[in-house]
Design an enzyme around this catalytic site. Structure first.
Site, PDB file in Angstrom:
ATOM      1  N   ALA A   4       0.870  -1.177   0.000  1.00  0.00           N
ATOM      2  CA  ALA A   4       0.000   0.000   0.000  1.00  0.00           C
ATOM      3  C   ALA A   4       0.906   1.225   0.000  1.00  0.00           C
ATOM      4  O   ALA A   4       2.053   1.152   0.456  1.00  0.00           O
ATOM      5  CB  ALA A   4      -0.881  -0.007   1.238  1.00  0.00           C
ATOM      6  N   GLY A  21       0.548  -5.010   0.753  1.00  0.00           N
ATOM      7  CA  GLY A  21      -0.603  -5.142  -0.147  1.00  0.00           C
ATOM      8  C   GLY A  21      -0.263  -5.854  -1.449  1.00  0.00           C
ATOM      9  O   GLY A  21      -1.141  -6.410  -2.103  1.00  0.00           O
ATOM     10  N   GLU A  37      -0.541  -9.459  -0.601  1.00  0.00           N
ATOM     11  CA  GLU A  37      -1.979  -9.734  -0.430  1.00  0.00           C
ATOM     12  C   GLU A  37      -2.682  -9.814  -1.786  1.00  0.00           C
ATOM     13  O   GLU A  37      -3.522 -10.682  -2.019  1.00  0.00           O
ATOM     14  CB  GLU A  37      -2.593  -8.648   0.457  1.00  0.00           C
ATOM     15  N   GLU A  89       4.335  -4.981   7.323  1.00  0.00           N
ATOM     16  CA  GLU A  89       3.563  -3.911   7.976  1.00  0.00           C
ATOM     17  C   GLU A  89       3.962  -3.690   9.433  1.00  0.00           C
ATOM     18  O   GLU A  89       3.825  -2.590   9.959  1.00  0.00           O
ATOM     19  CB  GLU A  89       2.056  -4.219   7.905  1.00  0.00           C
TER      20      GLU A  89
HETATM   21  N1  COA Z   1       4.573   3.184  -0.628  1.00  0.00           N
HETATM   22  C1  COA Z   1       4.970   4.361  -1.176  1.00  0.00           C
HETATM   23  N2  COA Z   1       6.120   4.500  -1.835  1.00  0.00           N
HETATM   24  C2  COA Z   1       6.918   3.429  -1.947  1.00  0.00           C
HETATM   25  C3  COA Z   1       6.579   2.180  -1.412  1.00  0.00           C
HETATM   26  C4  COA Z   1       5.339   2.078  -0.731  1.00  0.00           C
HETATM   27  N3  COA Z   1       4.909   0.940  -0.203  1.00  0.00           N
HETATM   28  N4  COA Z   1       7.563   1.308  -1.690  1.00  0.00           N
HETATM   29  C5  COA Z   1       8.493   1.993  -2.377  1.00  0.00           C
HETATM   30  N5  COA Z   1       8.096   3.272  -2.538  1.00  0.00           N
HETATM   31  C6  COA Z   1       8.812   4.350  -3.247  1.00  0.00           C
HETATM   32  C7  COA Z   1       9.976   4.895  -2.447  1.00  0.00           C
HETATM   33  O1  COA Z   1       9.525   5.848  -1.499  1.00  0.00           O
HETATM   34  C8  COA Z   1      10.810   5.495  -3.545  1.00  0.00           C
HETATM   35  O2  COA Z   1      10.226   6.719  -3.939  1.00  0.00           O
HETATM   36  P1  COA Z   1      11.147   8.071  -4.085  1.00  0.00           P
HETATM   37  O3  COA Z   1      12.170   7.685  -5.132  1.00  0.00           O
HETATM   38  O4  COA Z   1      10.189   9.107  -4.542  1.00  0.00           O
HETATM   39  O5  COA Z   1      11.749   8.294  -2.739  1.00  0.00           O
HETATM   40  C9  COA Z   1      10.605   4.540  -4.698  1.00  0.00           C
HETATM   41  O6  COA Z   1       9.392   3.841  -4.426  1.00  0.00           O
HETATM   42  C10 COA Z   1      11.717   3.509  -4.842  1.00  0.00           C
HETATM   43  O7  COA Z   1      11.829   2.827  -3.605  1.00  0.00           O
HETATM   44  P2  COA Z   1      13.225   2.723  -2.798  1.00  0.00           P
HETATM   45  O8  COA Z   1      12.913   2.509  -1.354  1.00  0.00           O
HETATM   46  O9  COA Z   1      14.109   3.860  -3.120  1.00  0.00           O
HETATM   47  O10 COA Z   1      13.834   1.391  -3.469  1.00  0.00           O
HETATM   48  P3  COA Z   1      14.877   0.387  -2.800  1.00  0.00           P
HETATM   49  O11 COA Z   1      15.315  -0.507  -3.897  1.00  0.00           O
HETATM   50  O12 COA Z   1      15.905   1.110  -2.021  1.00  0.00           O
HETATM   51  O13 COA Z   1      14.003  -0.485  -1.726  1.00  0.00           O
HETATM   52  C11 COA Z   1      12.065  -1.709  -0.977  1.00  0.00           C
HETATM   53  C12 COA Z   1      12.952  -1.305  -2.166  1.00  0.00           C
HETATM   54  C13 COA Z   1      10.872  -2.487  -1.520  1.00  0.00           C
HETATM   55  C14 COA Z   1      12.866  -2.601  -0.015  1.00  0.00           C
HETATM   56  C15 COA Z   1      11.598  -0.435  -0.228  1.00  0.00           C
HETATM   57  O14 COA Z   1      11.076   0.481  -1.189  1.00  0.00           O
HETATM   58  C16 COA Z   1      10.545  -0.673   0.803  1.00  0.00           C
HETATM   59  O15 COA Z   1      10.851  -1.176   1.875  1.00  0.00           O
HETATM   60  N6  COA Z   1       9.276  -0.319   0.496  1.00  0.00           N
HETATM   61  C17 COA Z   1       8.189  -0.396   1.446  1.00  0.00           C
HETATM   62  C18 COA Z   1       7.707  -1.814   1.584  1.00  0.00           C
HETATM   63  C19 COA Z   1       6.585  -1.885   2.603  1.00  0.00           C
HETATM   64  O16 COA Z   1       6.756  -1.632   3.794  1.00  0.00           O
HETATM   65  N7  COA Z   1       5.386  -2.246   2.118  1.00  0.00           N
HETATM   66  C20 COA Z   1       4.241  -2.406   2.948  1.00  0.00           C
HETATM   67  C21 COA Z   1       3.427  -1.175   2.966  1.00  0.00           C
HETATM   68  S1  COA Z   1       1.948  -1.396   3.951  1.00  0.00           S
END
Ligand code: COA
Length: 260
Positions: A66, A111, A114, A134
């Site tokens: 999400a 999400g 999911e 989460e």
């Molecule tokens: N919601 C909003 N934005 C997200 C996102 C999410 N769930 N997951 C990634 N993004 C965005 C980042 O903020 C970043 O945006 P920006 O460039 O404008 O700052 C972009 O996507 C790229 O992500 P980034 O974190 O830079 O890539 P990475 O390769 O370093 O890491 C992940 C990848 C997947 C490990 C990391 O993005 C992450 O942990 N995401 C969240 C996962 C999460 O907690 N999901 C559950 C949500 S309920």
């Protein structure tokens, strides 16, 4: 219909729905959830669509969860509506009545996992990383993750993934039964296309019967589930495709299903 965050493609009877926010790793914001509702309504309504493939654009993520920027200011009332809207989408996909295949070429987190678990088959590349992170946000899965992971992989795995929040790799996801198959990254699209084409050539009423009996029947007690299976079996017997399938076997030829 034009979508802001989805690409829609047709490969014959296969509808490809591609979540297209690669710069945010295809995170599910409100707009994307609403558009997925519309896209799956459309796929359900169109008889020519026999199978749906769901994928993420950009090669790095299926869906990274999400959209966290929308979660930050959520009130409890908003959270309730958001969770219900997401859950309704997952139920819509699960009960589409047509097979839905998730093609997972990278992160499927929160999400995203999911969403993948609401699909009927999940094919992952070696790069797939799945998880329910989460807990690190002070949250729990809200789009059905606690329930579908429990049903797919059992209590130990559901508790481990949701309590710790660490993602698992494709091999572990396959061992747990969350992924049906793991393929090399370069083979993902071809594998999913071949699977979709094979399903699209099958008898659609029989496919629907299997989906109904396993998914709806599986939530009932045994006797109710068996009754469900019997009803679906009897519906198949009313179709031209059942006559064709059995005749083709007896005549030692390949069946040509018409969908009637
Ligand atoms: N919601 C909003 N934005 C997200 C996102 C999410 N769930 N997951 C990634 N993004 C965005 C980042 O903020 C970043 O945006 P920006 O460039 O404008 O700052 C972009 O996507 C790229 O992500 P980034 O974190 O830079 O890539 P990475 O390769 O370093 O890491 C992940 C990848 C997947 C490990 C990391 O993005 C992450 O942990 N995401 C969240 C996962 C999460 O907690 N999901 C559950 C949500 S309920």
């Amino acid at each position: 219909m034009g979508y802001q965050n989805l690409l829609i493609e047709n490969r014959g009877p296969v509808r490809r729905i591609i979540i297209n926010r690669p710069e945010k790793l295809n995170a599910l914001n409100h707009v994307t959830v609403n558009e997925l509702h519309l896209a799956f309504d459309q796929a359900a309504a169109e008889d020519d669509v026999r199978v749906v493939v769901l994928a993420g654009a950009g090669g790095k993520a299926f869906v990274a969860g999400a959209d966290i920027s929308e979660l930050n200011g959520l009130s409890p009332v908003d959270a309730l509506a958001f969770s219900r809207r997401g859950q309704a989408l997952m139920l819509k996909i699960e009960h589409l009545g047509k097979p839905v295949i998730a093609a997972i070429g990278g992160y499927a987190l929160g999400g995203g996992m999911e969403l993948a678990m609401s699909c009927h088959l999940r094919i992952g590349s070696e790069k797939a990383r799945l998880g329910q992170p989460e807990i690190a946000l002070g949250l729990i899965p809200g789009f059905g993750g606690t329930q579908r992971l429990l049903r797919l992989a059992g209590r130990a795995a559901a508790l481990e993934l949701c309590l710790l929040g660490d993602p698992i790799d494709a091999t572990r996801a396959h061992v747990l039964g969350v992924l049906n198959q793991v393929v090399p990254t370069e083979a993902l699209e071809e594998t999913v296309n071949a699977l979709a084409d094979r399903l699209a050539a099958s008898a659609p009423h029989a496919l629907r019967g299997v989906l109904d009996a396993v998914i709806v029947g599986g939530e009932c007690g045994l006797q109710q589930g068996l009754d469900y299976e019997t009803q679906a079996f009897a519906v198949c017997a009313s179709t031209e495709d059942m006559r064709e399938g059995t005749a083709a076997f007896l005549e030692r030829r390949k069946a040509a299903f018409s969908g009637r």
